[in-house]
Design a protein around this motif. Structure first.
Motif, mmCIF file in Angstrom:
data_model
loop_
_atom_site.group_PDB
_atom_site.id
_atom_site.type_symbol
_atom_site.label_atom_id
_atom_site.label_comp_id
_atom_site.label_asym_id
_atom_site.label_seq_id
_atom_site.Cartn_x
_atom_site.Cartn_y
_atom_site.Cartn_z
ATOM 1 N N SER A 82 0.826 -1.205 0.000
ATOM 2 C CA SER A 82 0.000 0.000 0.000
ATOM 3 C C SER A 82 0.866 1.263 0.000
ATOM 4 O O SER A 82 1.919 1.309 0.632
ATOM 5 C CB SER A 82 -0.891 -0.025 1.241
ATOM 6 N N GLU A 83 0.424 2.283 -0.717
ATOM 7 C CA GLU A 83 1.176 3.539 -0.748
ATOM 8 C C GLU A 83 0.446 4.672 -0.045
ATOM 9 O O GLU A 83 0.939 5.797 0.010
ATOM 10 C CB GLU A 83 1.479 3.925 -2.199
ATOM 11 N N ALA A 84 -0.749 4.369 0.468
ATOM 12 C CA ALA A 84 -1.488 5.401 1.196
ATOM 13 C C ALA A 84 -2.385 4.769 2.243
ATOM 14 O O ALA A 84 -2.936 3.690 2.042
ATOM 15 C CB ALA A 84 -2.325 6.232 0.231
ATOM 16 N N ILE A 85 -2.515 5.454 3.369
ATOM 17 C CA ILE A 85 -3.427 5.000 4.416
ATOM 18 C C ILE A 85 -4.460 6.094 4.661
ATOM 19 O O ILE A 85 -4.233 7.269 4.338
ATOM 20 C CB ILE A 85 -2.694 4.658 5.733
ATOM 21 N N ILE A 86 -5.588 5.700 5.214
ATOM 22 C CA ILE A 86 -6.653 6.676 5.496
ATOM 23 C C ILE A 86 -7.327 6.321 6.814
ATOM 24 O O ILE A 86 -7.426 5.131 7.170
ATOM 25 C CB ILE A 86 -7.694 6.715 4.341
ATOM 26 N N GLY A 91 -8.801 12.601 16.570
ATOM 27 C CA GLY A 91 -7.534 13.305 16.773
ATOM 28 C C GLY A 91 -6.318 12.422 16.933
ATOM 29 O O GLY A 91 -5.344 12.544 16.196
ATOM 30 N N ASN A 92 -6.355 11.509 17.894
ATOM 31 C CA ASN A 92 -5.151 10.725 18.174
ATOM 32 C C ASN A 92 -4.796 9.738 17.064
ATOM 33 O O ASN A 92 -3.617 9.545 16.759
ATOM 34 C CB ASN A 92 -5.301 9.987 19.504
ATOM 35 N N THR A 93 -5.799 9.121 16.477
ATOM 36 C CA THR A 93 -5.500 8.201 15.370
ATOM 37 C C THR A 93 -4.869 8.963 14.217
ATOM 38 O O THR A 93 -3.935 8.471 13.573
ATOM 39 C CB THR A 93 -6.785 7.484 14.899
ATOM 40 N N SER A 94 -5.347 10.170 13.963
ATOM 41 C CA SER A 94 -4.785 10.959 12.857
ATOM 42 C C SER A 94 -3.331 11.327 13.137
ATOM 43 O O SER A 94 -2.485 11.285 12.239
ATOM 44 C CB SER A 94 -5.630 12.211 12.582
ATOM 45 N N ALA A 95 -3.018 11.642 14.384
ATOM 46 C CA ALA A 95 -1.638 11.986 14.745
ATOM 47 C C ALA A 95 -0.727 10.782 14.546
ATOM 48 O O ALA A 95 0.371 10.892 13.983
ATOM 49 C CB ALA A 95 -1.583 12.461 16.196
ATOM 50 N N ALA A 96 -1.181 9.610 15.004
ATOM 51 C CA ALA A 96 -0.364 8.399 14.878
ATOM 52 C C ALA A 96 -0.234 7.989 13.409
ATOM 53 O O ALA A 96 0.860 7.648 12.947
ATOM 54 C CB ALA A 96 -0.981 7.265 15.698
ATOM 55 N N ALA A 97 -1.339 8.036 12.673
ATOM 56 C CA ALA A 97 -1.293 7.665 11.250
ATOM 57 C C ALA A 97 -0.316 8.565 10.506
ATOM 58 O O ALA A 97 0.499 8.098 9.702
ATOM 59 C CB ALA A 97 -2.689 7.758 10.636
ATOM 60 N N ALA A 98 -0.382 9.861 10.796
ATOM 61 C CA ALA A 98 0.491 10.821 10.120
ATOM 62 C C ALA A 98 1.957 10.521 10.409
ATOM 63 O O ALA A 98 2.797 10.509 9.498
ATOM 64 C CB ALA A 98 0.138 12.242 10.572
ATOM 65 N N ALA A 99 2.271 10.237 11.665
ATOM 66 C CA ALA A 99 3.667 10.002 12.045
ATOM 67 C C ALA A 99 4.205 8.698 11.439
ATOM 68 O O ALA A 99 5.309 8.672 10.892
ATOM 69 C CB ALA A 99 3.791 9.958 13.570
ATOM 70 N N TYR A 100 3.433 7.624 11.534
ATOM 71 C CA TYR A 100 3.927 6.328 11.023
ATOM 72 C C TYR A 100 3.971 6.326 9.495
ATOM 73 O O TYR A 100 4.840 5.678 8.897
ATOM 74 C CB TYR A 100 3.113 5.164 11.604
ATOM 75 N N ALA A 101 3.060 7.063 8.853
ATOM 76 C CA ALA A 101 3.125 7.182 7.391
ATOM 77 C C ALA A 101 4.389 7.941 6.994
ATOM 78 O O ALA A 101 5.085 7.569 6.045
ATOM 79 C CB ALA A 101 1.882 7.896 6.862
ATOM 80 N N ALA A 102 4.702 8.991 7.741
ATOM 81 C CA ALA A 102 5.927 9.758 7.460
ATOM 82 C C ALA A 102 7.143 8.843 7.581
ATOM 83 O O ALA A 102 8.025 8.824 6.716
ATOM 84 C CB ALA A 102 6.038 10.926 8.437
ATOM 85 N N ARG A 103 7.158 8.056 8.622
ATOM 86 C CA ARG A 103 8.259 7.133 8.870
ATOM 87 C C ARG A 103 8.412 6.117 7.730
ATOM 88 O O ARG A 103 9.511 5.751 7.333
ATOM 89 C CB ARG A 103 7.955 6.391 10.178
ATOM 90 N N ALA A 104 7.249 5.669 7.209
ATOM 91 C CA ALA A 104 7.253 4.643 6.158
ATOM 92 C C ALA A 104 7.468 5.243 4.768
ATOM 93 O O ALA A 104 7.756 4.522 3.818
ATOM 94 C CB ALA A 104 5.931 3.880 6.193
ATOM 95 N N GLY A 105 7.268 6.561 4.651
ATOM 96 C CA GLY A 105 7.386 7.199 3.343
ATOM 97 C C GLY A 105 6.155 7.008 2.476
ATOM 98 O O GLY A 105 6.239 6.920 1.256
ATOM 99 N N ILE A 106 4.988 6.904 3.105
ATOM 100 C CA ILE A 106 3.736 6.801 2.351
ATOM 101 C C ILE A 106 2.825 7.968 2.742
ATOM 102 O O ILE A 106 3.158 8.758 3.627
ATOM 103 C CB ILE A 106 3.023 5.440 2.588
ATOM 104 N N THR A 107 1.682 8.065 2.078
ATOM 105 C CA THR A 107 0.783 9.202 2.312
ATOM 106 C C THR A 107 -0.303 8.842 3.328
ATOM 107 O O THR A 107 -0.834 7.737 3.292
ATOM 108 C CB THR A 107 0.096 9.603 0.987
ATOM 109 N N ALA A 108 -0.613 9.798 4.209
ATOM 110 C CA ALA A 108 -1.740 9.600 5.136
ATOM 111 C C ALA A 108 -2.835 10.616 4.831
ATOM 112 O O ALA A 108 -2.556 11.813 4.709
ATOM 113 C CB ALA A 108 -1.278 9.764 6.582
ATOM 114 N N PHE A 109 -4.057 10.121 4.668
ATOM 115 C CA PHE A 109 -5.232 10.987 4.555
ATOM 116 C C PHE A 109 -6.008 10.869 5.867
ATOM 117 O O PHE A 109 -6.305 9.749 6.296
ATOM 118 C CB PHE A 109 -6.131 10.539 3.406
ATOM 119 N N VAL A 110 -6.308 12.000 6.489
ATOM 120 C CA VAL A 110 -7.045 11.928 7.756
ATOM 121 C C VAL A 110 -8.300 12.785 7.693
ATOM 122 O O VAL A 110 -8.254 13.946 7.297
ATOM 123 C CB VAL A 110 -6.154 12.320 8.968
#
Ligand code: AN7
Length: 380
Positions: A82-86, A91-110
């Motif tokens: 997968s290249e994107a997560i949503i 609030g907290n799920t969006s913060a975690a999704a954003a951080a782990y997506a950044a770490r993985a080099g993929i896109t997060a949509f929140v």
């Protein structure tokens, strides 16, 4: 020579109990291994002989328990190409999704409810480069939209309906078992979607099963691979107590709530995604649900900060608020050991903290006399 091995996150720590293999690229920020702090002043304040421990999940990398689930969900999303997560999020799920997506080099949509998430969480999602989509609706609207859009776009849902989330989150129960050497009598959690209470129960069941303890009742969470599948045996699992904010308490109403409202914005959820599983957790563990008013939640948040030096966000204080209520009434008897999960850090929501603070704050001239007077006036 290192004094001890470096801690590198919960997937490495519990590799044998999580769905990864030797080739899996692990996306981790060193989550898990959070402190279990024994409260030293609140039991005396209540005038009750109980042992209360708080599991301070606010000390995870993005400041909430969501990191436990997100390291697993993002690791598996990447493994599956997968290249994107949503996600939809309070609030907290969006913060975690954003951080782990950044770490993985993929896109997060929140997807977040417009104007209804705490400032710290919004700052995190933005800082980590997520695509932040504010919707003119609440979390439940966002969740519905996320499920719909995932059928039409190449994105992996990382809300707790993603089963890897609960797999990661179950490790909190493992840590508690390892530290206490047994299950607490009661485990108290704030309940929104009810994913975390379910994950903890899975963790307790698996741990107890693996260590050969005897347990009562059948486990319906493990597809029959654990010892509980047979039922019949007696053992070492806590009663699970789930507390909701009164304005957002579908488990107390016995049905979905359409316009949930509470100061604890993290659990402003009227249509819980793990509805059936949470009822099973209550039944199997011999636990219960209850509700706390916003006033009682904020009072617990403040008491914990003032009497113990521990700062959690309002939603997290719901576990302690509920526990205190049931300790006072005797429903939780003296002599009990109790773990309350503090799901998120207090710094997530500075507005809620400052708004209710009664700490003396004075503004004075910048001279010695004025400072001396301010000290003498405020000695307690
Ligand atoms: C601090 O971030 O649902 O019962 O979208 O942030 O597993 O839902 C947050 C939930 C408790 C409730 N405490 O856990 C989200 C979101 C805090 C939380 C909960 C949440 P669940």
């Amino acid at each position: 020579m290192p004094f001890r091995s470096r801690y590198t996150g919960l997937i490495e720590a519990y590799r044998d109990r999580l769905p990864v293999n030797d080739d899996t690229r692990i996306i981790s920020l060193g989550e898990g291994n959070t402190p279990l702090i024994k409260l030293s002043n609140i039991p005396a304040h209540l005038g009750k002989k109980v042992d209360i421990y708080v599991k301070y999940e606010g000390l995870n990398p993005t400041g909430s328990f969501k990191d436990r689930g997100m390291t697993m969900a993002v690791t598996k999303a990447v493994e599956e190409g997968s290249e994107a997560i949503i996600c939809a999020s309070t609030g907290n799920t969006s913060a975690a999704a954003a951080a782990y997506a950044a770490r993985a080099g993929i896109t997060a949509f929140v997807l977040i409810p417009d104007g209804k998430i705490a400032l710290g969480k919004l700052a995190q999602a933005m800082m980590h480069g997520a695509v932040v989509i504010q919707i003119k609706g609440n979390f439940d609207d966002g969740m519905r939209l996320v499920k719909e859009v995932a059928d039409h776009a190449p994105v992996t849902i990382v809300n707790s309906i993603n089963p890897y989330r609960l797999q990661g989150q179950k490790t909190a129960a493992f840590e508690i078992m390892e530290e206490l050497g047994r299950a607490p009598d009661y485990h108290c959690l704030p309940v929104g979607n009810a994913g975390n209470i379910t994950a903890h129960w899975i963790g307790y069941c698996e741990y107890s099963s693996a260590s050969g303890d005897h347990v009562t009742g059948a486990c319906t969470f493990c597809d029959g691979h654990c010892r509980y599948a047979d039922g019949a045996i007696v053992g070492n699992r806590p009663r699970m107590l789930g507390y909701q904010a009164a304005g957002s308490a579908p488990f107390m109403r016995g049905e979905m709530v359409d316009n949930p409202d509470t100061v604890a914005t993290a659990i402003r959820i009227g249509h819980p995604q793990s509805w059936d599983m949470a009822w099973k957790v209550k039944e199997e563990s011999g636990g219960w649900f209850d509700e706390c008013t916003d006033e009682v939640i904020l009072a617990a948040q403040k008491l914990l900060a003032e009497k113990e030096g521990i700062f959690c966000e309002p939603a997290s204080a719901t576990s302690l608020a509920g526990a205190m209520m049931d300790i006072q009434s005797g429903k939780i008897p003296e002599g009990s050991s109790i773990v309350c999960t503090l799901t998120g850090h207090g710094l997530k929501d500075p507005d809620a903290a400052i708004k209710q603070s009664t700490s003396p704050m004075v503004t004075i001239d910048a001279d010695l006399e004025s400072v001396k007077r301010a000290i003498l006036d405020n000695m307690s």
